[in-house]
Design a protein around this motif. Structure first.
Motif, mmCIF file in Angstrom:
data_model
loop_
_atom_site.group_PDB
_atom_site.id
_atom_site.type_symbol
_atom_site.label_atom_id
_atom_site.label_comp_id
_atom_site.label_asym_id
_atom_site.label_seq_id
_atom_site.Cartn_x
_atom_site.Cartn_y
_atom_site.Cartn_z
ATOM 1 N N SER A 131 -35.143 10.582 34.711
ATOM 2 C CA SER A 131 -34.361 9.455 34.209
ATOM 3 C C SER A 131 -32.912 9.831 33.912
ATOM 4 O O SER A 131 -32.031 8.971 33.957
ATOM 5 C CB SER A 131 -35.015 8.860 32.956
ATOM 6 O OG SER A 131 -35.094 9.844 31.929
ATOM 7 N N HIS A 134 -28.780 12.011 38.191
ATOM 8 C CA HIS A 134 -27.981 11.082 38.994
ATOM 9 C C HIS A 134 -28.795 10.663 40.209
ATOM 10 O O HIS A 134 -29.473 11.479 40.836
ATOM 11 C CB HIS A 134 -26.669 11.748 39.422
ATOM 12 C CG HIS A 134 -25.674 10.787 39.979
ATOM 13 N ND1 HIS A 134 -25.731 10.330 41.273
ATOM 14 C CD2 HIS A 134 -24.605 10.186 39.395
ATOM 15 C CE1 HIS A 134 -24.738 9.490 41.481
ATOM 16 N NE2 HIS A 134 -24.032 9.384 40.345
ATOM 17 N N ARG A 135 -28.715 9.388 40.571
ATOM 18 C CA ARG A 135 -29.548 8.819 41.623
ATOM 19 C C ARG A 135 -29.526 9.641 42.914
ATOM 20 O O ARG A 135 -30.538 9.841 43.559
ATOM 21 C CB ARG A 135 -29.122 7.379 41.905
ATOM 22 C CG ARG A 135 -30.050 6.671 42.871
ATOM 23 C CD ARG A 135 -29.713 5.210 43.034
ATOM 24 N NE ARG A 135 -29.725 4.472 41.781
ATOM 25 C CZ ARG A 135 -30.824 3.973 41.213
ATOM 26 N NH1 ARG A 135 -31.993 4.172 41.780
ATOM 27 N NH2 ARG A 135 -30.753 3.305 40.095
ATOM 28 N N ARG A 136 -28.371 10.143 43.313
ATOM 29 C CA ARG A 136 -28.283 10.865 44.593
ATOM 30 C C ARG A 136 -29.034 12.192 44.566
ATOM 31 O O ARG A 136 -29.334 12.751 45.609
ATOM 32 C CB ARG A 136 -26.825 11.090 44.991
ATOM 33 C CG ARG A 136 -26.105 12.052 44.098
ATOM 34 C CD ARG A 136 -24.664 12.174 44.455
ATOM 35 N NE ARG A 136 -24.009 12.957 43.411
ATOM 36 C CZ ARG A 136 -22.893 13.578 43.567
ATOM 37 N NH1 ARG A 136 -22.276 13.528 44.718
ATOM 38 N NH2 ARG A 136 -22.370 14.253 42.578
ATOM 39 N N GLN A 138 -31.959 12.533 42.746
ATOM 40 C CA GLN A 138 -33.365 12.275 42.423
ATOM 41 C C GLN A 138 -34.247 12.466 43.646
ATOM 42 O O GLN A 138 -33.842 12.210 44.772
ATOM 43 C CB GLN A 138 -33.538 10.847 41.889
ATOM 44 C CG GLN A 138 -33.008 10.669 40.496
ATOM 45 C CD GLN A 138 -33.300 9.286 39.947
ATOM 46 O OE1 GLN A 138 -33.991 8.479 40.555
ATOM 47 N NE2 GLN A 138 -32.767 9.019 38.761
ATOM 48 N N ASP A 140 -38.004 11.549 45.455
ATOM 49 C CA ASP A 140 -38.962 10.454 45.495
ATOM 50 C C ASP A 140 -40.335 10.996 45.099
ATOM 51 O O ASP A 140 -41.079 11.503 45.951
ATOM 52 C CB ASP A 140 -38.994 9.837 46.900
ATOM 53 C CG ASP A 140 -39.855 8.584 46.942
ATOM 54 O OD1 ASP A 140 -40.084 7.994 45.867
ATOM 55 O OD2 ASP A 140 -40.301 8.212 48.037
#
Length: 197
Positions: A131, A134-136, A138, A140
């Motif tokens: 959480s 940073h999204r880039r 993360q 899956d």
């Protein structure tokens, strides 16, 4: 298989992911299966119950010895009679001895429950907490569920009771490498592991 605590999470936390080694989560899950006296050791009831349990068998006296409780017999008798109270250090040792003996006394029951008549026990593995990542960066990952069977539970319980972190780590690697397919090393570190047994 990966070596100890390696794999994709060698730099766990570099991008602010949070988790613990899978073998620790496995040991914590086993710890949660141990039930016992809920009253704290520094309460009259909690102390009396622990002393009764520990002094009811030779194994209890051995647990006290391992915990570092070395008092004269008359001191122990005074504790049992509630004439005196152990000092803070001995209270902590009595509590440690009690829980160690509880763990040892339920080993056979744990193995039986986890082996579940040869069917094993399904575990749920929660991946590391991303959480704060940073999204880039993360990955899956999702919660995974696998059934652990055979002698794996017997080995895990034995390693847990012996405090053998290396064996627990090897067992965790075995569980995830055989049960999770190609992305198994992404679960070397996890948020938690749980099961119902």
């Amino acid at each position: 298989m990966a070596g100890t605590e390696e794999g994709r999470w060698r730099d766990l936390g570099a991008y602010r992911a949070r988790g613990i080694a899978g073998w620790i989560a496995l040991a914590e899950g086993l710890d949660r299966m141990v039930t016992g006296i809920e009253s704290p050791v520094d309460s009259e009831r909690g102390l009396a119950a622990r002393l009764r349990y520990l002094t009811a068998s030779d194994a209890g006296y051995e647990a006290m010895d391992r915990a570092g409780i070395h008092v004269r017999p008359r001191t122990l008798i005074a504790w049992l009679a509630e004439e005196t109270t152990p000092n803070k250090a001995n209270l902590a040792r009595l509590d440690a001895a009690y829980w160690e003996l509880r763990r040892r006394n339920i080993v056979a029951d744990l193995k039986r429950r986890l082996n579940n008549r040869g069917r094993g026990t399904r575990i749920e593995i929660d991946p590391v907490d991303q959480s704060q990542v940073h999204r880039r960066h993360q990955r899956d990952l999702e919660t995974r569920s696998i059934n652990v069977r055979g002698g794996v539970w017997d080995r895990a319980v034995d390693a847990w009771i012996d405090g053998d972190r290396h064996e627990l780590d090897a067992i965790w690697d075995e569980i995830i490498s055989t049960g999770l397919g190609t992305d198994w090393d992404a679960y070397t570190y996890v948020s938690s592991v749980g099961w119902a047994a």
